[in-house]
Each structure stands twice: as C-alpha cells, then as structure tokens.
Design a protein around this motif. Structure first.
Motif, PDB file in Angstrom:
ATOM      1  N   ARG A  79      18.976  -2.719  19.066  1.00  0.00           N
ATOM      2  CA  ARG A  79      17.513  -2.694  18.968  1.00  0.00           C
ATOM      3  C   ARG A  79      17.041  -1.398  18.323  1.00  0.00           C
ATOM      4  O   ARG A  79      16.228  -1.398  17.412  1.00  0.00           O
ATOM      5  N   ASN A  80      17.619  -0.275  18.768  1.00  0.00           N
ATOM      6  CA  ASN A  80      17.212   1.023  18.224  1.00  0.00           C
ATOM      7  C   ASN A  80      17.565   1.160  16.754  1.00  0.00           C
ATOM      8  O   ASN A  80      16.781   1.663  15.968  1.00  0.00           O
ATOM      9  N   SER A  81      18.780   0.703  16.395  1.00  0.00           N
ATOM     10  CA  SER A  81      19.177   0.914  15.007  1.00  0.00           C
ATOM     11  C   SER A  81      18.393   0.005  14.060  1.00  0.00           C
ATOM     12  O   SER A  81      18.220   0.324  12.896  1.00  0.00           O
ATOM     13  N   ARG A  82      17.873  -1.144  14.584  1.00  0.00           N
ATOM     14  CA  ARG A  82      17.051  -1.998  13.740  1.00  0.00           C
ATOM     15  C   ARG A  82      15.626  -1.433  13.644  1.00  0.00           C
ATOM     16  O   ARG A  82      15.016  -1.422  12.597  1.00  0.00           O
ATOM     17  N   LYS A  83      15.133  -0.933  14.793  1.00  0.00           N
ATOM     18  CA  LYS A  83      13.742  -0.426  14.837  1.00  0.00           C
ATOM     19  C   LYS A  83      13.591   0.872  14.048  1.00  0.00           C
ATOM     20  O   LYS A  83      12.719   1.009  13.222  1.00  0.00           O
ATOM     21  N   ASN A  84      14.443   1.845  14.365  1.00  0.00           N
ATOM     22  CA  ASN A  84      14.334   3.138  13.666  1.00  0.00           C
ATOM     23  C   ASN A  84      15.702   3.687  13.295  1.00  0.00           C
ATOM     24  O   ASN A  84      16.305   4.413  14.077  1.00  0.00           O
ATOM     25  N   PRO A  85      16.208   3.306  12.108  1.00  0.00           N
ATOM     26  CA  PRO A  85      17.474   3.871  11.663  1.00  0.00           C
ATOM     27  C   PRO A  85      17.355   5.393  11.597  1.00  0.00           C
ATOM     28  O   PRO A  85      16.312   5.911  11.212  1.00  0.00           O
ATOM     29  N   THR A  86      18.437   6.101  12.030  1.00  0.00           N
ATOM     30  CA  THR A  86      18.378   7.563  12.116  1.00  0.00           C
ATOM     31  C   THR A  86      17.982   8.178  10.785  1.00  0.00           C
ATOM     32  O   THR A  86      18.651   7.977   9.778  1.00  0.00           O
ATOM     33  N   PRO A  87      16.865   8.957  10.738  1.00  0.00           N
ATOM     34  CA  PRO A  87      16.474   9.586   9.480  1.00  0.00           C
ATOM     35  C   PRO A  87      17.544  10.566   9.010  1.00  0.00           C
ATOM     36  O   PRO A  87      18.205  11.181   9.841  1.00  0.00           O
ATOM     37  N   THR A 128      18.417  14.338  19.418  1.00  0.00           N
ATOM     38  CA  THR A 128      18.162  12.998  18.902  1.00  0.00           C
ATOM     39  C   THR A 128      18.164  11.901  19.955  1.00  0.00           C
ATOM     40  O   THR A 128      17.632  10.829  19.724  1.00  0.00           O
ATOM     41  N   SER A 131      17.311   9.299  22.610  1.00  0.00           N
ATOM     42  CA  SER A 131      16.015   8.817  23.087  1.00  0.00           C
ATOM     43  C   SER A 131      16.101   8.479  24.572  1.00  0.00           C
ATOM     44  O   SER A 131      17.142   8.223  25.092  1.00  0.00           O
TER      45      SER A 131
END
Ligand code: HEM
Length: 214
Positions: free
Chosen positions: A193-201, A212, A214
């Motif tokens: 879910r996290n990697s789809r919502k906000n891939p690490t900048p 980093t 969360s």
C-alpha cells in the motif's frame, strides 16, 4: 509515554526477559530439571527464542495500529533478547548435547533435517544483532530496513525447524506459524500500500529509517 517512563519500562522488560533463564539456573542448582536436563534446557531456550522473535515482529504492527509510537523504543531490546536465547539454545546443542563433537553434529545434520532449518534461522539473526546499534542503523540507512526483512525469513525457518522436529502433535508449531503468517501478511499489505501510494522520493533514498519510517 515520556523518556523517564520508557527507561523504567525498559528496565522492567530487561528483568522480565531474564526470568526464563533465571528459572533454568534455579532449577539446575536445585536439581529440578528432571531426568533429562539437556532436553529441558533445549526446549525452554528454543521456545523463548521463538516467542521473542514473534514479540519483536509484532511491535511494528502494534505501534501502527495503536499509534503508541514509544513502542519502537523497546523493539531492539526484545530482538536482542531473542538473539540471546537463540545463542543459549545453540550453545546447549553444541556444548551440552554434542560436547563440541563436530562429527556428531555433521551426522545429525544428515539424520535430522530440522537441525539445518534451526541453524538457518539462527545464522540469519546474526547480521540483525550485529547491526542493531545506532551507528549501524545510521550507516545502513534505508538498507537497514531491507536487512530487517531477514527476521521474517529467520522466523519462517524457525517454524519449519519446529514442524520438522515434532513427530506427532503439530499444534504448537502451527500456532507459532499462524501468528507469523498474520504478521507477515500485515507487513506485506502495508508495504504494498505504501509503495503504491508514495514511492520513496529520490531525495530520501539511503536516509536513516528514523527519518523515513512512517
Ligand atoms: C532462531 C533459531 C531457533 C529457534 C527459534 C528454535 C526453536 C526451537 C523450538 C521452539 C524447539 C522446540 C521446543 C519445544 O519442544 O518446546 C526447538 C527444539 C530444538 N532445537 Fe531449536 N531453534 C532454533 C535454532 C536451533 C539451532 C541452531 C539448533 C542446533 C543447531 C537447534 C536445535 C534444536 C534441538 C536439538 C531441539 C530439540 C529437538 C528434540 O526435542 O528432539 N535449534 N527449537
């Protein structure tokens, strides 16, 4: 929870985690370990290694679900105690059970495959214990979190170790296995879910997990 309360809690957890060892030492000195003391010590240290691995793994989901962020402060100590009991378990095997007889141990590996699974579980804990200091966490940055997936593989190997060693009653190893499965599924779902919502900048890649996570 403030830092003073956390310190007191850590002392409490430290002492509580020594109780299983204290019980074994007490029983040893009072001749209360039964007819097969090595077996009792092996089983007790094996059980506590397993329980503490699962406890360590449950801290992150618990922290996220309850929003009790101080829980992260006790994870490292519990993880290190899991490793400590793993060391006692392994030492019991090579010293008390096999008297450092390498030939006996090699024969055992061929005869009893659960030994290899246990060994795998134990070896995978070593890099985690070695890199648990603040310096290593900073130095490894994001890779420290990646490295910590190893604890799940160690947990899986430990459950296989237990399943293979019991001859008839699979209830206990399967109980451990189902707890591990729930924890693993939870982490995979959160991670996806996290990697789809906000891939690490790009700017955060390689930064310390304290920055980093969360
Ligand atoms: C993370 C590492 C490990 C975990 C979590 C673990 C866990 C366990 C557990 C839960 C038991 C059964 C306890 C019971 O019956 O109540 C056990 C038994 C045992 N383990 Fe491990 N173990 C690990 C590593 C190892 C290693 C490295 C060795 C030896 C090389 C080993 C050798 C044994 C032996 C000989 C038994 C007793 C088997 C029997 O009753 O016949 N374990 N372990």
């Amino acid at each position: 929870m403030n830092s003073k309360q956390l310190r007191i809690l850590k002392i409490f957890i430290f002492l509580a985690a020594l109780i299983p060892l204290g019980r074994l030492v007490w029983k040893f000195y009072h001749d209360a370990l039964g007819a097969n003391p090595v077996e009792v010590i092996t089983h007790s240290t094996g059980d506590w290694t397993m329980i503490l691995i699962l406890t360590t793994l449950s801290i992150t989901p618990l922290r996220k679900l309850t929003k009790q962020y101080w829980l992260i402060g006790i994870r490292r100590m519990i993880g290190l105690f899991a490793f400590f009991y793993g060391c006692l378990h392994f030492t019991t095997y090579i010293w008390l059970d096999k008297s450092f007889d390498v030939h006996e141990m090699i024969k055992d590996v061929y005869k009893r495959p659960f030994i290899t699974a246990g060994f795998t579980a134990f070896v995978l804990m070593i890099p985690l214990a070695l890199t648990s200091t603040k310096g290593w966490i900073r130095r490894l940055g994001k890779n420290w979190q990646r490295l910590h997936w190893l604890i799940y593989i160690s947990g899986i190997a430990a459950v296989i170790h237990y399943i293979w060693l019991v001859k008839a009653d699979l209830r206990e190893p399967l109980r451990y296995g189902s707890i591990l499965s729930v924890l693993l599924i939870y982490r995979v779902v959160v991670w996806l879910r996290n990697s789809r919502k906000n891939p690490t900048p790009v700017a955060l890649r390689g930064r310390s997990p304290e920055v980093t996570e969360s």
